[in-house]
Design a protein around this motif. Structure first.
Motif, short mmCIF file in Angstrom:
data_model
loop_
_atom_site.label_atom_id
_atom_site.label_comp_id
_atom_site.label_asym_id
_atom_site.label_seq_id
_atom_site.Cartn_x
_atom_site.Cartn_y
_atom_site.Cartn_z
N THR A 119 51.49 31.37 43.86
CA THR A 119 52.66 31.85 44.59
C THR A 119 53.77 30.81 44.59
O THR A 119 54.93 31.12 44.33
N ALA A 120 53.42 29.57 44.85
CA ALA A 120 54.42 28.50 44.85
C ALA A 120 54.99 28.29 43.45
O ALA A 120 56.20 28.10 43.29
N LEU A 121 54.14 28.34 42.43
CA LEU A 121 54.61 28.21 41.06
C LEU A 121 55.54 29.37 40.69
O LEU A 121 56.56 29.17 40.02
N ALA A 122 55.20 30.58 41.14
CA ALA A 122 56.04 31.75 40.86
C ALA A 122 57.41 31.60 41.51
O ALA A 122 58.43 31.91 40.90
N LYS A 123 57.43 31.11 42.74
CA LYS A 123 58.71 30.91 43.43
C LYS A 123 59.56 29.88 42.70
O LYS A 123 60.76 30.08 42.50
N GLU A 124 58.95 28.77 42.32
CA GLU A 124 59.70 27.73 41.62
C GLU A 124 60.24 28.23 40.28
O GLU A 124 61.36 27.92 39.90
N LYS B 125 55.68 40.05 40.34
CA LYS B 125 55.71 40.09 38.88
C LYS B 125 55.63 38.68 38.29
O LYS B 125 54.95 38.46 37.29
N TYR B 126 56.29 37.72 38.94
CA TYR B 126 56.20 36.33 38.49
C TYR B 126 54.77 35.81 38.66
O TYR B 126 54.26 35.11 37.79
N GLU C 34 56.83 47.72 47.61
CA GLU C 34 55.41 47.77 47.29
C GLU C 34 55.06 49.17 46.85
O GLU C 34 55.82 50.11 47.06
N GLY C 35 53.93 49.31 46.27
CA GLY C 35 53.51 50.61 45.79
C GLY C 35 53.09 50.54 44.34
O GLY C 35 52.95 49.47 43.76
N ILE C 36 52.92 51.68 43.75
CA ILE C 36 52.42 51.76 42.38
C ILE C 36 53.48 51.33 41.38
O ILE C 36 53.22 50.57 40.46
N ARG C 37 54.70 51.78 41.57
CA ARG C 37 55.75 51.49 40.60
C ARG C 37 56.72 50.42 41.04
O ARG C 37 57.44 49.87 40.22
N ALA C 38 56.81 50.16 42.31
CA ALA C 38 57.82 49.23 42.81
C ALA C 38 57.17 47.99 43.40
O ALA C 38 56.75 47.99 44.54
N HIS C 39 57.05 46.96 42.60
CA HIS C 39 56.52 45.69 43.07
C HIS C 39 57.66 44.70 43.19
O HIS C 39 58.67 44.80 42.49
N THR C 40 57.48 43.72 44.04
CA THR C 40 58.52 42.71 44.20
C THR C 40 58.60 41.86 42.93
O THR C 40 57.63 41.76 42.16
N LEU C 41 59.74 41.26 42.74
CA LEU C 41 59.92 40.37 41.60
C LEU C 41 58.98 39.17 41.71
O LEU C 41 58.43 38.72 40.70
N LEU C 42 58.76 38.68 42.91
CA LEU C 42 57.85 37.56 43.11
C LEU C 42 56.44 37.93 42.64
O LEU C 42 55.77 37.12 41.98
N TRP D 249 51.98 37.56 38.59
CA TRP D 249 51.13 38.15 37.56
C TRP D 249 51.35 37.46 36.22
O TRP D 249 50.39 37.24 35.47
N ARG D 250 52.59 37.14 35.90
CA ARG D 250 52.88 36.48 34.63
C ARG D 250 52.22 35.10 34.58
O ARG D 250 51.65 34.71 33.56
N ILE D 251 52.26 34.36 35.69
CA ILE D 251 51.64 33.04 35.73
C ILE D 251 50.12 33.15 35.59
O ILE D 251 49.50 32.39 34.86
N LYS D 252 49.52 34.12 36.28
CA LYS D 252 48.07 34.31 36.18
C LYS D 252 47.66 34.71 34.78
O LYS D 252 46.62 34.28 34.28
N ARG D 253 48.48 35.53 34.13
CA ARG D 253 48.15 35.99 32.78
C ARG D 253 48.26 34.85 31.77
O ARG D 253 47.50 34.76 30.81
N LEU D 254 49.21 33.93 31.98
CA LEU D 254 49.41 32.81 31.06
C LEU D 254 48.51 31.63 31.33
O LEU D 254 48.43 30.72 30.52
N ALA D 255 47.83 31.63 32.49
CA ALA D 255 46.97 30.51 32.85
C ALA D 255 45.76 30.47 31.91
O ALA D 255 45.21 31.51 31.54
N PRO D 256 45.32 29.25 31.57
CA PRO D 256 44.15 29.12 30.68
C PRO D 256 42.86 29.51 31.36
O PRO D 256 42.68 29.50 32.50
#
Length: 124
Positions: free
Chosen positions: A19-24, A114-115, A104-112, A117-124
């Motif tokens: 979460t902190a990494l996503a915010k930064e 989404k960030y 929140e919901g199925i189609r509307a997630h916050t931008l944070l 999820w992207r960090i978790k997906r890119l993590a080794p």
């Protein structure tokens, strides 16, 4: 010359705090967006909610300041965003931004989220 600065503390965040990494990362991306040249910044192609969420979270965490280090008011941040991306300013900027941060919901997630999820997906 810009009349604002956006602080980033990404180097001091533990790598397991997504979460902190996503915010930064969001603050850093917002800084790059606002500092981009006019050729790059002609139009915002994402959702207006995402843009205002990014602006509000940056403002709320006192990351966007003037040249002397004083945090900018949210109305000034919105003026900068709307002018730079040629978008219409919402009538009630606080309500619009808070609603964007609370999506929140199925189609509307916050931008944070989404960030994160992207960090978790890119993590080794």
């Amino acid at each position: 010359m810009t009349d604002f600065m956006i602080e980033s503390h990404v180097d001091s965040i533990p790598t397991n705090d997504t979460t902190a990494l996503a915010k930064e990362q969001m603050y850093a991306d917002f800084d790059r967006l606002l500092r981009a040249s006019d050729e790059v910044r002609k139009r915002w192609r994402g959702s207006k909610s995402d843009l205002f969420e990014m602006a509000y979270r940056t403002y709320y965490n006192n990351r966007i300041t003037d040249d002397s280090g004083v945090p900018l008011p949210f109305s000034r941040v919105c003026t900068i965003v709307c002018d730079r991306f040629h978008i219409h300013r919402p009538q009630n900027i606080y309500t619009f931004a808070l609603m964007a941060c609370r999506r929140e919901g199925i189609r509307a997630h916050t931008l944070l989220k989404k960030y994160e999820w992207r960090i978790k997906r890119l993590a080794p």
